[in-house]
Design a protein around this motif. Sequence first.
Motif, short mmCIF file in Angstrom:
data_model
loop_
_atom_site.label_atom_id
_atom_site.label_comp_id
_atom_site.label_asym_id
_atom_site.label_seq_id
_atom_site.Cartn_x
_atom_site.Cartn_y
_atom_site.Cartn_z
N LEU A 264 104.87 98.67 53.44
CA LEU A 264 104.42 97.32 53.77
C LEU A 264 104.03 96.53 52.51
N ALA A 265 104.53 95.30 52.42
CA ALA A 265 104.15 94.39 51.33
C ALA A 265 103.03 93.48 51.83
N PRO A 266 102.29 92.84 50.90
CA PRO A 266 101.30 91.86 51.35
C PRO A 266 101.98 90.79 52.21
N GLN A 267 101.28 90.37 53.28
CA GLN A 267 101.83 89.41 54.24
C GLN A 267 101.04 88.09 54.17
N VAL A 268 101.70 87.01 54.57
CA VAL A 268 101.05 85.70 54.60
C VAL A 268 101.44 85.00 55.90
N ALA A 269 100.43 84.43 56.60
CA ALA A 269 100.74 83.58 57.75
C ALA A 269 100.82 82.15 57.24
N ALA A 284 106.31 82.75 47.36
CA ALA A 284 105.53 82.79 46.12
C ALA A 284 105.58 81.50 45.30
N SER A 285 106.40 80.53 45.70
CA SER A 285 106.39 79.27 44.95
C SER A 285 105.49 78.24 45.62
N GLN A 286 104.89 78.59 46.76
CA GLN A 286 104.06 77.64 47.50
C GLN A 286 102.77 77.30 46.74
N ARG A 287 102.56 76.01 46.46
CA ARG A 287 101.35 75.54 45.78
C ARG A 287 100.12 75.73 46.67
N ILE A 288 98.96 76.04 46.09
CA ILE A 288 97.71 76.04 46.85
C ILE A 288 96.66 75.23 46.10
N ASP A 289 95.73 74.62 46.87
CA ASP A 289 94.68 73.79 46.27
C ASP A 289 93.29 74.42 46.39
N SER A 390 95.84 66.93 58.78
CA SER A 390 96.83 66.67 57.73
C SER A 390 96.77 67.70 56.61
N SER A 391 95.91 68.69 56.75
CA SER A 391 95.86 69.76 55.74
C SER A 391 96.53 71.02 56.31
N GLU A 392 96.76 71.98 55.42
CA GLU A 392 97.40 73.23 55.84
C GLU A 392 96.49 74.41 55.55
N ILE A 393 96.48 75.39 56.43
CA ILE A 393 95.74 76.62 56.19
C ILE A 393 96.73 77.78 56.23
N TRP A 394 96.79 78.52 55.14
CA TRP A 394 97.59 79.74 55.09
C TRP A 394 96.62 80.91 55.10
N ILE A 395 97.02 82.01 55.71
CA ILE A 395 96.11 83.15 55.88
C ILE A 395 96.67 84.38 55.17
N ALA A 396 95.78 85.07 54.41
CA ALA A 396 96.20 86.28 53.69
C ALA A 396 94.99 87.15 53.40
N SER A 397 95.24 88.31 52.79
CA SER A 397 94.14 89.20 52.40
C SER A 397 93.32 88.58 51.29
N LEU A 406 94.15 82.37 41.20
CA LEU A 406 94.35 82.56 39.76
C LEU A 406 95.59 81.82 39.27
N LEU A 407 96.65 81.83 40.09
CA LEU A 407 97.93 81.27 39.65
C LEU A 407 98.21 79.87 40.21
N GLY A 408 97.40 79.43 41.18
CA GLY A 408 97.61 78.09 41.74
C GLY A 408 98.78 78.02 42.71
N ARG A 409 99.28 79.16 43.10
CA ARG A 409 100.37 79.25 44.07
C ARG A 409 100.22 80.58 44.82
N VAL A 410 100.87 80.69 45.97
CA VAL A 410 100.81 81.95 46.70
C VAL A 410 101.32 83.07 45.79
N ALA A 411 100.50 84.11 45.63
CA ALA A 411 100.86 85.14 44.65
C ALA A 411 100.66 86.54 45.23
N ASP A 412 101.54 87.44 44.81
CA ASP A 412 101.48 88.85 45.20
C ASP A 412 100.42 89.53 44.33
N PRO A 413 99.35 90.06 44.94
CA PRO A 413 98.28 90.66 44.13
C PRO A 413 98.78 91.82 43.27
N ARG A 414 99.87 92.46 43.70
CA ARG A 414 100.38 93.61 42.95
C ARG A 414 100.94 93.20 41.60
N GLU A 415 101.15 91.88 41.42
CA GLU A 415 101.75 91.43 40.16
C GLU A 415 100.74 90.86 39.18
#
Lengths: 425, 170
Positions: A264-269, A284-289, A390-397, A406-415
């Motif tokens: 299993l890889a990390p998952q994102v809703a 992984a290219s998705q920007r987050i604020d 008008s905002s978005e909520i993404w869910i992850a660990s 740390l990276l300002g975008r959806v990121a795989d913690p393993r990296e």
Amino acid sequence: MNLVEKILAHHAGVATVKPGDVVVAKVDFAMVHDARALNALKQIQKLGTNGLPFASRTALVIDHFSPPPHPEAANTHVAMRRFAEEHGAVLFDVGDGICHQVLPEGGHLTCGDIVVGTDTHSTTYGAFNALGTGVEGTDIAAVLTTGKLWFRVPESIRIELKGELQPGVWAKDVTLAMLGRLGAEGANYRSLEYVGSGVAAMAIDDRMTLSNHAAELGAKAALLEADEKTLAWLKAHGAREPRPVKADADAQYAQRIEIDAAALAPQVARAHHIDDVVSVTEVASQRIDVALIGTCTNGRLDDIRQAAAILKGRRLAKGVRMIVTPASRDIYIAALREGLVETLTAAGASVEAAGCGTCVNITGHFIAADRQVVISSANRNFKGRLGNPSSEIWIASAATVAASALLGRVADPREVEGGRWRNAA
Amino acid sequence: MSLPNISAACHVVGDDINTDVHCSSKYMPGRDTAYVAQHAFEQVAPNFVSEFKFGDVIVAGRNFGINSSREQAVHVMRLLGVSAVVAPSFGRQFFRNAINNGLPLVECDTSGIEDKDRVEIDFAAGVLTVPERKIRRALPTLPPAIQTLLAAGGLIAFLQQHPDWNVGAA
């Protein structure tokens, strides 16, 4: 019989039960939080409050409106404190923490129990081999006056986690994967039983996430068997004598599911739908604020440790804001002692007092801006949950949230450095 | 003990109706049940309240009442005079709340039923019919204990009569 059937049969005083039966069963502990207390207290009045023998086995928890954002909530809190004082109920006040964290920490439940709470995430207690399930004010009134409640025996789903999760992959990812597979409410009315080497390898914090987050699958309960870790944890927190329950070899299940935990890889809703789940690598290219860590789902010490391991000696990406809310006062103190609060604060995050925090905008203390993308370790992400459709909520660990901060975008913690941290205990 | 038959107009709403959002004050702090009742379901069915008559039925898609499901939603529906909710499936907590407050739920395929159709429910026979659509569907039998709670008018009313929980004696 399976776990939920055994616990219900025992508490109903009958030899066997089967799915679909309705039983009247004794309850061991009840919880009412401040978002439902007004209704619960109103229903209790209807049955009369002359002697409430069950009050000493009931906790009133002030966590949702903590601190109170309007007079109605503040007045409810006063009524809760007064009720607890008058009837000898257990009280957890502003800043003590979230109901599902403070009940086990306070030693109020043990293996084999039935625990009901006015919250869908009362499934959390299943991590301790107890039947934990959500109810409402009328149910609480019945329990407080009679010590009993009616239950419909649910069908059960057995989920086996084969192998062990990789470092950087957590119980949150297991549930998100299940949501992607079964859909939101895909286990509606049903009880889950998580088994296998993947569960055995988990620390208690992660097991609590597994049981807690089953609420998003619509589950009535989500139970684990007890092992040495469970018993040691309960003993350390002063719980009553455990009555561990095991499923029979010939126990019946409506469905059996196997998950290859090791693969299993990390998952994102993705935004708006908790069952719109993808592998972190696909987005992984998705920007987050904004990055949020906390809630009854992932605000425990191991979650905060994951975030601190990733953010130690570093700064949040430019423009990103982060709020961390420990699930309880005990967790906050532990995070202070371990230097985690300092690490996160130095990295640019705000660490807030324990409580339900930024899970849902009912307090007004965090509202997302238009077009902002929030990544959160919470449990629900429907449109507008953080006060702005008008905002978005993404869910992850918590690990994925911290790596993303740390990276300002959806990121795989393993990296990222520190993203493979795991609890060695 | 059987519930009385229903013959009433229905008001159709869609799948996955979240009653916290559409029928409670969860996101309207301080608003009472009477206020919410004037605005129930307005985002999913704009004329719902103005067209709803006391005794009418709600017909919904799957998972009616999902998520945390405030009990207030059922209090609002009782205030509006909802006599039953028909849907293929319900949120778990909503199901409890409805039983506890004496609101009959009918688990049944709702495809083909249109807004304002007359729906007839015979609980004793276990049949739902929509004469103008020639729809006739069998209903699952509710467990006797649940029928007892519903017939008593809900859990509080039941316990006022039977504080010993004797669900067989009612």
